[in-house]
Each structure stands twice: as structure tokens, then as C-alpha cells.
Motif scaffolding. Structure first.
Motif, PDB file in Angstrom:
ATOM      1  N   ALA A  53      36.534  24.860  33.534  1.00  0.00           N
ATOM      2  CA  ALA A  53      37.266  25.221  32.316  1.00  0.00           C
ATOM      3  C   ALA A  53      36.270  25.783  31.310  1.00  0.00           C
ATOM      4  O   ALA A  53      35.182  25.232  31.134  1.00  0.00           O
ATOM      5  CB  ALA A  53      37.993  24.011  31.737  1.00  0.00           C
ATOM      6  N   VAL A  54      36.644  26.883  30.690  1.00  0.00           N
ATOM      7  CA  VAL A  54      35.780  27.566  29.722  1.00  0.00           C
ATOM      8  C   VAL A  54      36.625  27.906  28.501  1.00  0.00           C
ATOM      9  O   VAL A  54      37.788  28.314  28.639  1.00  0.00           O
ATOM     10  CB  VAL A  54      35.190  28.858  30.326  1.00  0.00           C
ATOM     11  CG1 VAL A  54      34.384  29.634  29.285  1.00  0.00           C
ATOM     12  CG2 VAL A  54      34.323  28.540  31.537  1.00  0.00           C
ATOM     13  N   VAL A  55      36.059  27.740  27.307  1.00  0.00           N
ATOM     14  CA  VAL A  55      36.764  28.153  26.092  1.00  0.00           C
ATOM     15  C   VAL A  55      36.014  29.309  25.440  1.00  0.00           C
ATOM     16  O   VAL A  55      34.785  29.322  25.381  1.00  0.00           O
ATOM     17  CB  VAL A  55      36.921  26.984  25.090  1.00  0.00           C
ATOM     18  CG1 VAL A  55      37.875  25.944  25.625  1.00  0.00           C
ATOM     19  CG2 VAL A  55      35.581  26.352  24.750  1.00  0.00           C
ATOM     20  N   HIS A  56      36.783  30.297  24.996  1.00  0.00           N
ATOM     21  CA  HIS A  56      36.209  31.438  24.271  1.00  0.00           C
ATOM     22  C   HIS A  56      37.313  32.077  23.439  1.00  0.00           C
ATOM     23  O   HIS A  56      38.451  32.218  23.894  1.00  0.00           O
ATOM     24  CB  HIS A  56      35.621  32.477  25.228  1.00  0.00           C
ATOM     25  CG  HIS A  56      34.998  33.637  24.513  1.00  0.00           C
ATOM     26  ND1 HIS A  56      33.772  33.548  23.886  1.00  0.00           N
ATOM     27  CD2 HIS A  56      35.454  34.904  24.282  1.00  0.00           C
ATOM     28  CE1 HIS A  56      33.484  34.712  23.327  1.00  0.00           C
ATOM     29  NE2 HIS A  56      34.490  35.548  23.539  1.00  0.00           N
ATOM     30  N   ASP A  57      36.963  32.482  22.230  1.00  0.00           N
ATOM     31  CA  ASP A  57      37.944  33.083  21.321  1.00  0.00           C
ATOM     32  C   ASP A  57      38.052  34.580  21.611  1.00  0.00           C
ATOM     33  O   ASP A  57      37.451  35.409  20.931  1.00  0.00           O
ATOM     34  CB  ASP A  57      37.529  32.828  19.873  1.00  0.00           C
ATOM     35  CG  ASP A  57      38.612  33.228  18.879  1.00  0.00           C
ATOM     36  OD1 ASP A  57      39.709  33.622  19.317  1.00  0.00           O
ATOM     37  OD2 ASP A  57      38.356  33.150  17.658  1.00  0.00           O
ATOM     38  N   ALA A  60      34.630  32.582  35.132  1.00  0.00           N
ATOM     39  CA  ALA A  60      34.537  33.165  33.794  1.00  0.00           C
ATOM     40  C   ALA A  60      33.056  33.197  33.444  1.00  0.00           C
ATOM     41  O   ALA A  60      32.456  32.158  33.177  1.00  0.00           O
ATOM     42  CB  ALA A  60      35.324  32.344  32.780  1.00  0.00           C
ATOM     43  N   ARG A  61      32.468  34.389  33.499  1.00  0.00           N
ATOM     44  CA  ARG A  61      31.042  34.518  33.183  1.00  0.00           C
ATOM     45  C   ARG A  61      30.770  35.896  32.597  1.00  0.00           C
ATOM     46  O   ARG A  61      31.464  36.874  32.899  1.00  0.00           O
ATOM     47  CB  ARG A  61      30.165  34.272  34.403  1.00  0.00           C
ATOM     48  CG  ARG A  61      30.392  35.185  35.587  1.00  0.00           C
ATOM     49  CD  ARG A  61      29.511  34.747  36.754  1.00  0.00           C
ATOM     50  NE  ARG A  61      29.808  35.439  37.988  1.00  0.00           N
ATOM     51  CZ  ARG A  61      29.188  36.543  38.403  1.00  0.00           C
ATOM     52  NH1 ARG A  61      28.229  37.078  37.651  1.00  0.00           N
ATOM     53  NH2 ARG A  61      29.504  37.109  39.554  1.00  0.00           N
ATOM     54  N   VAL A 106      29.171  39.085  32.603  1.00  0.00           N
ATOM     55  CA  VAL A 106      28.455  39.889  33.600  1.00  0.00           C
ATOM     56  C   VAL A 106      27.620  40.991  32.973  1.00  0.00           C
ATOM     57  O   VAL A 106      26.765  41.579  33.649  1.00  0.00           O
ATOM     58  CB  VAL A 106      29.437  40.501  34.628  1.00  0.00           C
ATOM     59  CG1 VAL A 106      30.248  39.421  35.311  1.00  0.00           C
ATOM     60  CG2 VAL A 106      30.345  41.550  33.990  1.00  0.00           C
ATOM     61  N   ASP A 107      27.838  41.307  31.696  1.00  0.00           N
ATOM     62  CA  ASP A 107      27.111  42.422  31.084  1.00  0.00           C
ATOM     63  C   ASP A 107      26.331  42.024  29.837  1.00  0.00           C
ATOM     64  O   ASP A 107      25.774  42.879  29.152  1.00  0.00           O
ATOM     65  CB  ASP A 107      28.076  43.562  30.743  1.00  0.00           C
ATOM     66  CG  ASP A 107      29.119  43.160  29.708  1.00  0.00           C
ATOM     67  OD1 ASP A 107      29.431  41.948  29.624  1.00  0.00           O
ATOM     68  OD2 ASP A 107      29.634  44.039  28.997  1.00  0.00           O
ATOM     69  N   GLY A 108      26.271  40.731  29.529  1.00  0.00           N
ATOM     70  CA  GLY A 108      25.434  40.267  28.435  1.00  0.00           C
ATOM     71  C   GLY A 108      25.937  40.577  27.047  1.00  0.00           C
ATOM     72  O   GLY A 108      25.150  40.580  26.092  1.00  0.00           O
ATOM     73  N   ASP A 109      27.253  40.804  26.880  1.00  0.00           N
ATOM     74  CA  ASP A 109      27.771  41.100  25.542  1.00  0.00           C
ATOM     75  C   ASP A 109      28.260  39.853  24.812  1.00  0.00           C
ATOM     76  O   ASP A 109      28.798  39.938  23.707  1.00  0.00           O
ATOM     77  CB  ASP A 109      28.894  42.141  25.615  1.00  0.00           C
ATOM     78  CG  ASP A 109      30.114  41.649  26.400  1.00  0.00           C
ATOM     79  OD1 ASP A 109      30.110  40.481  26.851  1.00  0.00           O
ATOM     80  OD2 ASP A 109      31.060  42.445  26.572  1.00  0.00           O
ATOM     81  N   GLY A 110      28.076  38.684  25.428  1.00  0.00           N
ATOM     82  CA  GLY A 110      28.449  37.436  24.777  1.00  0.00           C
ATOM     83  C   GLY A 110      29.866  36.983  25.029  1.00  0.00           C
ATOM     84  O   GLY A 110      30.256  35.905  24.572  1.00  0.00           O
ATOM     85  N   ARG A 111      30.655  37.782  25.755  1.00  0.00           N
ATOM     86  CA  ARG A 111      32.041  37.403  26.046  1.00  0.00           C
ATOM     87  C   ARG A 111      32.175  37.111  27.540  1.00  0.00           C
ATOM     88  O   ARG A 111      31.789  37.948  28.368  1.00  0.00           O
ATOM     89  CB  ARG A 111      33.010  38.524  25.650  1.00  0.00           C
ATOM     90  CG  ARG A 111      33.040  38.825  24.162  1.00  0.00           C
ATOM     91  CD  ARG A 111      34.124  39.855  23.835  1.00  0.00           C
ATOM     92  NE  ARG A 111      33.860  41.138  24.480  1.00  0.00           N
ATOM     93  CZ  ARG A 111      33.135  42.110  23.932  1.00  0.00           C
ATOM     94  NH1 ARG A 111      32.589  41.937  22.737  1.00  0.00           N
ATOM     95  NH2 ARG A 111      32.952  43.250  24.572  1.00  0.00           N
ATOM     96  N   PRO A 112      32.739  35.966  27.913  1.00  0.00           N
ATOM     97  CA  PRO A 112      32.923  35.674  29.340  1.00  0.00           C
ATOM     98  C   PRO A 112      33.934  36.641  29.960  1.00  0.00           C
ATOM     99  O   PRO A 112      35.052  36.786  29.473  1.00  0.00           O
ATOM    100  CB  PRO A 112      33.461  34.238  29.353  1.00  0.00           C
ATOM    101  CG  PRO A 112      33.145  33.682  28.007  1.00  0.00           C
ATOM    102  CD  PRO A 112      33.163  34.839  27.065  1.00  0.00           C
ATOM    103  N   ASP A 113      33.515  37.307  31.014  1.00  0.00           N
ATOM    104  CA  ASP A 113      34.404  38.194  31.759  1.00  0.00           C
ATOM    105  C   ASP A 113      35.090  37.396  32.862  1.00  0.00           C
ATOM    106  O   ASP A 113      34.648  36.301  33.224  1.00  0.00           O
ATOM    107  CB  ASP A 113      33.600  39.356  32.344  1.00  0.00           C
ATOM    108  CG  ASP A 113      32.799  40.081  31.267  1.00  0.00           C
ATOM    109  OD1 ASP A 113      33.428  40.665  30.369  1.00  0.00           O
ATOM    110  OD2 ASP A 113      31.550  40.028  31.309  1.00  0.00           O
TER     111      ASP A 113
END
Length: 344
Positions: free
Chosen positions: A154-158, A208-209, A211-218
Motif C-alpha cells: 500500500a502506498v499513499v501519494h497526493d 507503485a514506484r 520510474v523517472d525520478g520526478d517524485g511521483r509514484p508511477d
């Protein structure tokens, strides 16, 4: 004698005259009356009919997880195959606005199943606000020895940047007669209710990770290249999967399946264009990769029919050609429009 009387008379007259010339002193002012003390103020009235308001719990996760553990304890014994999968639902992640939780609400042992004893129950995705109010979305499920669903992450992201994160829930069912069944979904809190996150509909993430280092889980997924094959002589279905792909998280809360980040990720799984769709080694991955590289649907379908055993052959248990998977599934994938097209 007369002189003495005259002298006394003059002295007395002078004394009286002096006394009459002195100013008279004012009379003393009366003492002020004592001021009575202020009356005692009555305490404010209390409305005995108003319900008491409970303060929100300091730890919103504690009561949810305690109830979850109590529920699964009632149906779990030393050798219960469902004890461990049920326990994986006990998750709670604090957020700025409260917490997201996944818990089992109720569970009952059912001995009436023809395939063995099972547990029937309900589990919920719960959002608890800072004020202690809870919103939930409830699902029903079954846990039996050959099919045991659980939660693996489980991952949380806004994603939508409304101040309260979304919940990415990753599940997997352990299947005794086949490959495990992964599942995933994204949830949000909208108008006080828990709901699937519309921008992630149909993605079914496995991970959910970022992949491109922009700070948002893809969201890493195999959709649309995931399906059950149903041409086994054992009558059990099996899992067919193509390459992993990515839904790239964008700043506006949506996901892209076809931008450069998604294309770069797909090229790592499908490095080159193959007009033969795998040739003698046709597989679920080779069929999907051929379509991602723009190999025409008719070409891929022709290879599948020429190289792969038909469902009838597979069901017989002695196919004359290679078992590539359920060719009905492969032909559907060949005919479908891919989520993106790769270019050299």
C-alpha cells in the motif's frame, strides 16, 4: 473694691468677644454606608439533552487495527490456511488529513462449500479524517485453501494535489492450481466518500514506484496484457501475462500510457521490433511486444495460428504444436489497439 469689679467685668467681656469672633468648625461627615458584596454569579446552564462529542482518537489507526485483529482471531486456528492472508489486510497509513486503512470487517467460517471449508467475509478500504470521522468502501470476498487473496503493498501519494493523498492498494491471490493472481487499485476521498480514483481506472497496478525520478509514484502494470487461459486439460485456468508497462504519473493527477517515459519503459521490456512475433517461440510477451512495435494485427494473428496449438489441441493433453497459451486470448491481444506504439 469697685475698681476690682470693673477689671473683672472688662476681662470677661473681652473673653466673650474673642470667642464670638472664632470661626465655627464643621461637624464631622457621617461614615459612608457599607457596600454590599456582589451577588454570586450562577453557573451557566447545561443542556442535559445535548449528546456528548467524543474527541477524535490520537491514533486513528489503533482502533481500526484492534478490531481487525479481533475479527480474524475468531476464524484463525493453528493450521488455518487463511490466517496469514487475512492478516495482510491489517494495514494503516497515516496521512496529513487522518489515515488510510485496509481492514477485515467480518469473517465467518463456512463449512458448506463443496470444495472444502472456507471463510466468507467483508473487508474495507477506510479513510479516517482528522476529526475522527470514517468513510469506507466495502468489498466481499472468500478465502479457501486453493484461493487465498491478500494485500501485498500500500502506498499513499497526493496525485490530485487536493491536500489528502490517494491510496494505491496492491493485492495478490495465492492460487494452488496455477499462478498467483495480482490485483491493484487506486482509491481517493471525494465528497466525504471513498471511491476508486477515476484517473487510474483500468490500470490495475502491480507496483507503485517512481520510474523517472520526478517524485511521483508511477503505476507499473501488465494491463491490457493480462488474462486467464482456459484451455488446460485439467479444467483449471492459468494466468497469461505480457510485458510490464507503466502508467506515468503527471502533475495534473492523470496518468499517461504513451508519453516518452511510458515508451522508454516499454522499450526496456520489448527491445526490438520482431515481425515474426516470436517466430518459433511465440509467447504472450512476444505477441504483445509485436503489437507495441506496430506489427500489423493480421500478421501477428497469422503467426499465432501457424505456430501455436489450438484450444482443442491443448485440451486434449497432446498438442501437435507448441503450447503458446490460450490462442483465443492471444488473438484478442493481436486484434486490440495497443496502449502505445513504439518507434525506432
Amino acid at each position: 473694691m469697685s475698681l476690682l469689679r470693673l477689671s473683672l467685668s472688662l476681662s470677661l467681656s473681652l473673653s466673650l468677644a474673642v470667642a464670638s469672633c472664632r470661626p465655627s468648625l464643621p461637624a464631622s461627615a457621617p461614615s459612608p454606608a457599607p457596600v454590599p458584596p456582589p451577588a454570586a454569579t450562577a453557573p451557566p446552564a447545561v443542556d442535559a439533552g445535548s449528546p456528548a462529542v467524543d474527541a477524535p482518537p490520537a491514533d486513528p489507526c489503533a482502533p481500526l487495527l484492534a478490531r481487525h485483529r479481533a475479527v480474524i482471531a475468531r476464524v484463525s486456528g493453528d493450521n488455518s490456511p487463511w490466517a496469514e492472508p487475512l492478516a495482510t489486510f491489517g494495514r494503516c497509513l497515516p496521512t496529513p488529513g487522518g489515515a488510510w486503512a485496509v481492514v477485515v470487517d467480518d469473517a465467518e467460517i463456512d463449512a458448506s462449500e463443496s470444495q472444502g471449508t472456507s471463510v466468507q467475509g467483508h473487508w474495507s478500504v477506510v479513510h479516517v479524517g482528522a476529526d475522527g470521522r470514517a468513510a469506507r468502501l466495502t468489498r466481499s470476498d472468500q478465502w479457501i485453501s486453493h484461493y487465498l487473496p491478500g494485500i501485498v503493498g500500500a502506498v499513499v501519494h497526493d496525485y490530485d494535489r487536493d491536500g489528502e493523498p490517494e491510496l494505491v492498494l496492491l493485492g495478490r491471490a495465492s492460487v494452488s492450481e496455477g499462478a498467483d493472481r495480482p490485483s491493484g487499485e487506486v482509491f481517493t476521498l471525494r465528497d466525504g466518500a471513498v471511491a476508486p480514483y477515476a484517473h487510474a481506472a483500468g490500470i490495475e497496478p502491480d507496483e507503485a514506484r517512481d520510474v523517472d525520478g520526478d517524485g511521483r509514484p508511477d503505476l507499473v502494470t501488465r494491463t491490457p496484457y493480462r488474462a486467464n487461459g482456459d484451455d488446460s486439460p485439467s479444467d483449471f485456468t492459468y494466468l497469461m501475462e505480457g510485458p510490464s508497462l507503466v502508467a506515468h504519473s503527471l502533475a495534473d493527477g492523470t496518468f499517461s500510457r504513451s508519453d516518452e517515459v511510458a515508451a522508454r519503459f516499454a522499450r526496456e521490456q520489448c527491445p526490438r521490433r520482431d515481425e515474426t512475433a516470436g517466430g518459433a517461440e511465440v509467447s504472450a510477451t512476444s505477441v504483445a511486444c509485436a503489437r507495441l512495435w506496430g506489427v500489423p494485427a493480421a500478421t501477428v494473428a497469422r503467426v499465432i495460428r501457424a505456430r501455436c496449438a489450438s484450444p482443442a489441441e491443448n485440451e486434449s493433453g497432446s498438442p501437435r504444436r507448441r503450447h503458446c497459451g490460450d490462442t483465443r486470448v492471444l488473438l484478442r491481444w493481436a486484434a486490440a489497439t495497443p496502449p502505445l506504439t513504439l518507434r525506432q
